[in-house]
Design an enzyme around this catalytic site. Structure first.
Site, PDB file in Angstrom:
ATOM      1  N   LYS A  29      51.199  50.644 -55.895  1.00  0.00           N
ATOM      2  CA  LYS A  29      51.482  50.884 -57.310  1.00  0.00           C
ATOM      3  C   LYS A  29      50.204  50.623 -58.104  1.00  0.00           C
ATOM      4  CE  LYS A  29      55.898  52.009 -57.513  1.00  0.00           C
ATOM      5  NZ  LYS A  29      56.465  53.193 -58.183  1.00  0.00           N
TER       6      LYS A  29
ATOM      7  N   LYS B 243      63.870  62.474 -52.775  1.00  0.00           N
ATOM      8  CA  LYS B 243      64.737  61.297 -52.700  1.00  0.00           C
ATOM      9  C   LYS B 243      66.176  61.756 -52.499  1.00  0.00           C
ATOM     10  CE  LYS B 243      61.436  58.495 -55.154  1.00  0.00           C
ATOM     11  NZ  LYS B 243      60.993  57.806 -56.360  1.00  0.00           N
TER      12      LYS B 243
END
Ligand SMILES: [Mg+2]
Length: 305
Positions: free
Chosen positions: A102, A198
């Site tokens: 991240k 996803k």
């Protein structure tokens, strides 16, 4: 859809570190004719998104997945917004050779540098969740490119900015929000080099396989911060894709302090197909009525579609 015979098991589970601004994960398991599925749309989601999550949960609970073409898939480790030294330690301890980091906060670049230092051969990915302006993305990616990135996931949010950015930087780009939220299945190949898919947000394993075909890009199957029951559905999609996907974003089981079932954690950087995981957690104090209402509303949308 008749929910009458299905059992609901709501959960509220602590995360090890804050992720996506959350310190706990809430959701509800739903029983079916073969096992259980996971319904975990985030609190602010629209009922149309909830309906897709419900379809995914029911598909899993009723055993409606296609047959796999492989039993194991490679996964990336996930490094959240932690201190650089901690990031390097997490990456090395993961056993994975692909690491997703991240970035977007002030320590992002140092975090990537620390992981690259510790793992010179690893494939590194960054995810900005659409947080940068176009100008900032160009600047940041020019610097980050010296660490040799496999790709940068949604440095910018909009389709137009992704198209423009792609022409301005050498780092390959991956689309997540463009697919999951904007559902730009037919032209995302103009804006990205890799598609992040996803399973629950797309409506299940079969829907994910269809979207993979439609987008026509190399695919990364990724988690929506699922517990290990939801992760099993994501692994199933990755095992059913005709082409072997890139390392999947499914190492998120490690983010849970407690889980809904035996934690699905990478072994030597891989996750294997799980048939019908059974819930294994004690009362978490989560609100059953809240989830009943949400599932009922989602079921009504599904029944109309
Ligand atoms: Mg993402």
């Amino acid at each position: 859809m008749n929910l009458g015979d299905r059992r609901l098991l709501p959960f509220r589970l602590d995360l090890v570190t804050q992720f996506r601004g959350l310190t706990e994960r809430r959701g509800c398991l739903i029983s079916g004719s073969r096992g259980w599925g996971e319904f975990g749309p985030f609190a602010d989601y629209h009922v149309d998104a909830d309906a897709r999550w419900l379809a995914s949960a029911i598909e899993q609970a009723d055993g409606l997945w296609p047959q796999p073409v492989r039993r194991k898939v490679a996964v990336n480790a996930i490094v959240p917004a932690v201190e650089p030294a901690v990031a390097a330690g997490m990456a090395m301890a993961s056993g994975c050779t692909t690491i997703k980091i991240k970035v977007g906060d002030p320590a992002g670049r140092d975090r990537v540098a620390a992981v690259r230092d510790a793992m010179p051969e690893a494939a590194l990915r960054v995810d900005v969740n659409g947080g940068w302006s176009l100008a900032r993305a160009v600047e940041e990616l020019e610097e980050l490119s010296s660490f040799g990135l496999e790709y940068a996931e949604q440095p910018v949010r909009s389709f137009e900015d992704m198209v423009a950015l792609r022409a301005l930087v050498d780092v390959p780009l991956a689309a997540d929000e463009l697919i999951r939220i904007d559902r730009r299945f037919d032209d995302v190949a103009l804006a990205a080099d890799v598609a992040v898919l996803k399973v629950a947000p797309l409506g299940g394993v079969r829907q994910t396989l269809q979207v993979a075909q439609r987008v026509g890009l190399p695919v990364v199957i990724s988690s929506a911060l699922d517990t290990s029951i939801g992760l099993a559905a994501a692994v199933a999609a990755a095992c059913c894709l005709p082409e072997r996907p890139l390392a999947c974003g499914l190492g998120t089981g490690a983010l849970f302090a407690r889980d809904t079932t035996d934690p699905l954690l990478p072994v030597a950087g891989e996750l294997g197909w799980v048939d019908y995981p059974t819930p294994d957690f004690v009362e978490t104090g989560e609100d059953l009525d809240y989830w009943k209402r949400r599932i009922q509303a989602a079921a009504e949308v599904l029944a109309r579609s």
